[in-house]
Design an enzyme around this catalytic site. Sequence first.
Site, PDB file in Angstrom:
ATOM      1  N   ASP A   9       0.797  -1.247   0.000  1.00  0.00           N
ATOM      2  CA  ASP A   9       0.000   0.000   0.000  1.00  0.00           C
ATOM      3  C   ASP A   9       0.826   1.291   0.000  1.00  0.00           C
ATOM      4  O   ASP A   9       0.500   2.239   0.728  1.00  0.00           O
ATOM      5  CB  ASP A   9      -0.962  -0.003   1.201  1.00  0.00           C
ATOM      6  CG  ASP A   9      -2.020  -1.079   1.120  1.00  0.00           C
ATOM      7  OD1 ASP A   9      -1.937  -1.920   0.218  1.00  0.00           O
ATOM      8  OD2 ASP A   9      -2.932  -1.094   1.978  1.00  0.00           O
ATOM      9  N   LYS A 103      -7.216  -4.877  -3.235  1.00  0.00           N
ATOM     10  CA  LYS A 103      -8.051  -5.393  -2.145  1.00  0.00           C
ATOM     11  C   LYS A 103      -8.982  -4.302  -1.650  1.00  0.00           C
ATOM     12  O   LYS A 103      -8.727  -3.114  -1.870  1.00  0.00           O
ATOM     13  CB  LYS A 103      -7.157  -5.863  -0.988  1.00  0.00           C
ATOM     14  CG  LYS A 103      -6.290  -4.731  -0.428  1.00  0.00           C
ATOM     15  CD  LYS A 103      -5.281  -5.221   0.588  1.00  0.00           C
ATOM     16  CE  LYS A 103      -4.367  -4.106   1.042  1.00  0.00           C
ATOM     17  NZ  LYS A 103      -5.018  -3.000   1.740  1.00  0.00           N
ATOM     18  N   CYS A 153      -2.075  -2.484   7.522  1.00  0.00           N
ATOM     19  CA  CYS A 153      -1.943  -3.410   6.390  1.00  0.00           C
ATOM     20  C   CYS A 153      -0.623  -4.182   6.380  1.00  0.00           C
ATOM     21  O   CYS A 153      -0.595  -5.333   5.951  1.00  0.00           O
ATOM     22  CB  CYS A 153      -2.202  -2.678   5.087  1.00  0.00           C
ATOM     23  SG  CYS A 153      -3.957  -2.232   4.931  1.00  0.00           S
TER      24      CYS A 153
HETATM   25  C1  VGL Z   1      -4.780   0.936   5.589  1.00  0.00           C
HETATM   26  C2  VGL Z   1      -6.230   2.074   6.952  1.00  0.00           C
HETATM   27  C3  VGL Z   1      -7.237   1.900   6.039  1.00  0.00           C
HETATM   28  C4  VGL Z   1      -3.378   0.459   5.348  1.00  0.00           C
HETATM   29  C5  VGL Z   1      -5.788   0.746   4.671  1.00  0.00           C
HETATM   30  O1  VGL Z   1      -2.984   0.305   4.174  1.00  0.00           O
HETATM   31  O2  VGL Z   1      -2.649   0.232   6.345  1.00  0.00           O
HETATM   32  N1  VGL Z   1      -5.010   1.589   6.724  1.00  0.00           N
HETATM   33  N2  VGL Z   1      -7.006   1.231   4.911  1.00  0.00           N
END
Ligand code: VGL
Length: 205
Positions: A9, A103, A153
């Site tokens: 991410d 995702k 994540c």
């Molecule tokens: C994430 C909060 C919401 C992440 C993803 O990638 O850690 N954190 N969505």
Amino acid sequence: MTRALVVVDVQNDFCPGGALAVAGGDEVARAISQLLARDTSGGRGIAYDHVVATQDFHIDPGAHFSDAPDFVDSWPPHCRAGSTGALLHDDLDTSRVEAVFRKGQYAAAYSGFEGVSTTVTAEGGELDTGLADWLRGHGVREVHVVGLATDHCVRATALDAVRAGFRTTVLLGLTAGISTATVQAALADLREHGVTLVGDPVLEG
Ligand code: VGL
Ligand code: ZN
């Protein structure tokens, strides 16, 4: 042992200026790029046989989005499918990224192992492959996990990696987290589940 780097991410919305910015997210992007540059020019052999990335990619993720987020289970809208915020950060060198696992389209999905990489088949159809199947299909036995955010994540992806049977290391110097308390909790949890935590890349072996 065949090893993959899993980049979690590293997207615009998780970097400074984004909708859910993690402090230092852009520095993480650059540090990962440097690691990959060293990996092909360091003269010690290539540490990563494969490189993959994950991408938070929300269409309608329900309670994952909130106008009054608690920053634990609910968040300001971020990484909307098709938006600039969902793109991988420009400072991340994606030249070695072989597959991107999306995702969270219709529900929260913190782990990259919940994502799929979509490819087009010879017949013109679409084929979705999950991260565990992709890694196993490429003979990967060991993963190094880096990216954003350490306490969400990265944590979930590393826990799923170890559960799926991969030897798993998180390179902490190439991660950034949302809050100190949840990062501390995540590190304890990871250690307890058999994930190796290192401050710097461990490239031997
Ligand atoms: C994430 C909060 C919401 C992440 C993803 O990638 O850690 N954190 N969505
Ligand atoms: Zn999200």
